[in-house]
Design an enzyme around this catalytic site. Structure first.
Site, PDB file in Angstrom:
ATOM      1  CD  GLU A  86      -2.929  -1.013   0.067  1.00 52.19           C
ATOM      2  OE1 GLU A  86      -3.310   0.124  -0.305  1.00 52.19           O
ATOM      3  OE2 GLU A  86      -3.268  -2.064  -0.499  1.00 52.19           O
ATOM      4  CB  SER A 470     -48.927 -31.853  39.631  1.00 55.37           C
ATOM      5  OG  SER A 470     -50.110 -32.550  39.300  1.00 55.37           O
TER       6      SER A 470
END
Length: 851
Positions: A86, A470
């Site tokens: 770059e 229950s």
């Protein structure tokens, strides 16, 4: 000399024009240039990360994946690869590279191709932070001026570090740290040279050069990067050649998750977004620490999944995913070549530990299958013999005798490894949820919202309100204890026939199974889960009084039906709500608040949120609003409870916010004791009077400090188990997402023998096994609770049949706990039963009872 003068004059004129041009350009754009000094205090957007209590990464959330690194944390070769590719003169230019710009201009003039850029790393940084990617001259001018300004504000190393953390590299990866994770599942220091070159080649066009989307483009770009590194003498000729030969192997990786708790992570995400908003939550680098620990969460997940596998296998094999070819008819098809099978399998998405495979051949009691990774494995008979055919939820086919009864070549199936061998499997049809929480603080220890978050993101632990069956009875019995009943009270366990004048029908609640014991003590009725006794107790207390009592446990009134079916479990609650209710019994009567977020740190590691739980602690004072308590999270809480358990005063006990007391300590103690009988039963087995509670399977844990209650709704549409001691509450639920679908029944499978359970699906058979599996791990290092009796409780010897005082000292008597002042005042008469019914029993029912 005249020509020389002319050239010098032209150069001077050109220089003046250039200076004027630059000055004019700067004057034109200077008002639009941002202040680059903000880069000195830049905050990179980083995702929110969610951790377990023991520091394992559970998940991360955010649009941008970023792992910020300092320059020192990056490998030198990685930095050199970016510089070579770059900006090779990065450390020499003032922010823009004249040579690079001239080279780009020459290329444009000779080829009319403007694709070659001349932006330096500093210019790219300026563009990434302040500008757009539009290809216009004015943008390029702004970029150059900003680059020069940046070079005056930041050092070269600071610029490079920002760039390598900011650059977009595809697949939502920003910066080299995230790219290494996304493309290779590695940290930057684990990257090889060829992988470094691939990442360094991405900035030019990350969408088309990344190795996931286009390995060929990525390879070509990688080779260019390697060539530039060789030219710059960053690598040797040998390193260059070896890297060129390396294959491009990459797939998209997620975050390095080390703890599987996706349902918990999603709960956390929603809460943090509600607290801070989406923008801050997803980009501020928050570190959220939860109350869930990895070993406990793993135990819950494994328990839920294995329990669903077991249920599914009891009910039979629903057949293959697909039939790719079929050879058992006159027009038999040719088998697919292995290369085509591998391509087919590669397209299938796996789910949890269920892997895709194709049957290649079957022998007498084995099958040969091809896995997606190319491996050939053998399914033994032990992994096949369960697979009788599924007919319906209530019916299964005959037990298979050979592999061809189950599988044929060409079948696309699912397999899993059970720890001992490979076996045929399938995606479970039923659903499940599990919650475990600390009853003293409300801290959620484990939570599983379904078989797989990838299959369904619906969290059944917090979002599914299902009838509780229950498991409601302990709360009904608790209300009865508040209204004069005792564990020794005798209630008539006989059928009820109640005529509803308005509806014109009779309501006939029945026991399940339909066995009636006649006069029965309250403790035994709860342990055996007698439906009609629960109805009679609620009648004795009153509907309004019962609902008012149940609200104390945190249950919303709108979830509690205002009729007698409430006593049988027609209320609809989530597993988390039920866990919070049972925590009141476990902690001695306090209503705590469930929570999962313990603390939150910002990106700099500063504590920005600390949860302040309300503690179930009789020695703790509630702080005033002007003086809120400050806790040191779990360490301080653990120290406090250790001191309280030892009977010592703690310096922090007066500074903790106390949970509200909603139930007396004595009532909670009695329900805990009664629910222990649900596990261990009662009577004398040697004398033939022994009996089991509905949760007898939990005896395998060999702990006397556990209490529990099973729950099953009509037609077995919902099955539950709620179990706890003073340190941990666990709730297990199993059912179908379709609330109208029954879990059915399983018939005996001759191939499995004692390794299976048959009969109607119910809480004890369907939900309890997951709870047991979880508790085996969760309580492994947990000392048993001492059997402490609170003040205000007495223990007297009673007659086991009548509940009255007893002078006998044999199997006909037992010790029972009472709230002081409620002990029976009469003695049982030897040889003559004396029943004292605590509700009015019509004569017709008494006749039925003794008929």
């Amino acid at each position: 000399m005249s020509w020389l003068k002319k050239i010098l004059i032209l150069c001077l004129i050109g220089l003046v024009v250039a200076i004027l041009g630059v000055a004019a350009a700067y004057w034109y754009v200077k008002d639009d240039l941002p202040d680059v000094r903000q880069l000195q205090d830049v905050r990179l957007q980083t995702p929110m990360r969610v951790f377990t209590a023991d520091g394992e990464l559970m998940s991360q959330f955010g649009e941008q994946r970023r792992i910020p690194l300092t320059l020192d944390q990056m490998p030198p070769q990685l930095i050199e690869a970016f510089l070579a590719t770059e900006d090779s003169r990065f450390y020499d230019h003032p922010g823009f590279d004249v040579i690079g710009m001239m080279r780009a201009a020459i290329v444009v003039a000779s080829t009319r191709d403007a694709t070659q850029g001349a932006s330096t790393i500093t210019q790219q940084l300026a563009r990434n932070f302040f500008l757009t990617r539009e290809k216009k001259i004015i943008r390029k001018i702004k970029e150059i001026f900003l680059a020069v300004k940046i070079e005056r504000v930041l050092s070269k190393d600071e610029i490079l570090e920002l760039y390598l953390n900011k650059i977009e590299l595809g697949h939502r990866a920003f910066g080299v740290g995230a790219a290494a994770q996304v493309y290779f599942g590695k940290t930057v220091d684990e990257l090889t040279l060829d992988e470094i070159a691939i990442i360094a080649g991405l900035p030019q066009a990350p969408s088309v050069l990344n190795p996931v989307r286009s390995p060929t483009n990525a390879r070509n770009r990688r080779n260019i990067v390697l060539g530039r590194m060789l030219t710059m003498n960053y690598i040797t000729e040998q390193e260059y050649r070896e890297a060129l030969q390396a294959p491009v192997i990459s797939r998209r990786h997620g975050a390095q998750i080390t703890a599987s708790a996706p349902y918990v992570a999603e709960m956390v995400r929603q809460q943090v977004v509600d607290m801070y908003g989406e923008d801050f939550a997803y980009s501020a680098g928050l570190q959220v620490h939860t109350t869930v620990s990895k070993p406990i969460q793993d135990a819950a997940r494994r328990a839920v999944q294995q329990n669903l596998y077991d249920y599914d296998e009891r009910h039979g094999y629903r057949g293959p995913e697909a039939k790719l070819w079929q050879q058992d008819d006159e027009e038999g098809q040719d088998a697919w070549p292995e290369s085509e099978l591998l391509r087919y399998l590669a397209e299938q998405s796996s789910l949890e530990d269920l892997l895709h495979a194709v049957v290649l051949a079957t022998e007498e009691q084995t099958a040969q299958v091809l896995m997606a990774d190319g491996q050939h494995i053998t399914l033994p008979w032990e992994g096949l013999k369960w697979a009788r055919s599924f007919i319906s939820d209530h019916r299964q086919g005959h037990a298979p005798r050979q592999a061809t009864d189950i599988l044929q070549p060409g079948m696309h199936i699912r397999v899993r490894h059970n720890g001992e061998h490979w076996q045929l499997s399938q995606v479970p049809a039923a659903s499940s949820a599990f919650v475990a929480m600390d009853p003293n603080t409300g801290a959620i220890q484990a939570l599983v919202g379904g078989f797989s978050f990838a299959q369904s993101q619906f969290n059944r632990a917090t979002q599914a309100k299902r009838q509780v069956g229950s498991t409601i009875k302990p709360f009904i019995y608790s209300a009865a204890l508040e209204h004069g009943y005792t564990l020794a009270s005798i209630v008539n366990d006989a059928p009820i026939h109640h005529w509803d004048q308005g509806a014109g029908i009779a309501w006939r609640p029945r026991n399940s199974p339909a066995v009636y014991d006649g006069p029965i003590r309250v403790r035994e009725a709860l342990a055996k889960s007698k439906n009609v006794v629960s109805v009679r107790l609620m009648r004795g207390v009153g509907l309004d009084e019962t609902i008012a009592h149940l609200r104390n446990f945190g249950f919303a009134e709108q979830d509690l039906p205002r009729n007698e079916t409430l006593s049988l479990g027609s209320a609809s609650l989530t597993p988390l709500e039920l866990a919070n209710g049972y925590a009141v019994f476990a902690n001695g009567g306090y209503l705590v608040d469930p929570y999962v977020i313990d603390r939150i740190y910002n990106e700099e590691g500063e504590l920005i949120y600390q949860h302040q739980p309300r503690i179930a602690c009789p020695k703790c004072q509630q702080e005033t609003a002007e003086q809120p308590a400050e806790l040191d999270s779990e360490a301080q809480l653990a120290q406090l409870f250790a001191a309280l358990d030892a009977g010592q005063e703690s310096s922090d006990s007066t500074a903790l916010p106390a949970a509200p007391r909603v139930l007396s300590e004595q009532n909670a103690f009695l329900i805990r004791e009664a629910l222990k009988t649900s596990i261990w039963g009662g009577g004398n087995w040697n004398r033939g009077t022994g009996w089991n509670g509905t949760a007898w399977r939990a005896q395998s844990l060999q702990r006397r400090d556990l209490s529990g209650k099973t729950g099953t709704t009509n037609d077995s549409k919902d099955t539950w188990f709620a179990g706890f001691n003073r340190q941990l509450v666990g709730i297990s639920w199993v059912g179908f997402d379709d609330a109208n679908r029954s879990l059915g029944r399983a018939t005996w499978n001759a191939n499995l023998g004692r390794d299976q359970s048959s009969g109607l699906e119910a809480g004890a058979r369907t939900a309890l096994p997951a709870w047991i599996s979880f508790m085996q791990v969760a309580m492994q290092d947990m000392p048993a609770d001492p059997a402490e009796t609170p003040s205000g409780i007495s223990s007297v010897r009673i007659d086991a049949e009548t509940g009255l005082l007893s002078r006998a000292n044999d199997h006909t008597s037992m010790f029972e706990f009472f709230m002081r002042g409620t002990e029976p005042s009469q003695h049982a008469q030897p040889g003559s039963p004396s029943f004292s019914f605590d509700d009015e029993v019509p004569d017709t029912e008494l006749l039925e009872l003794f008929d």
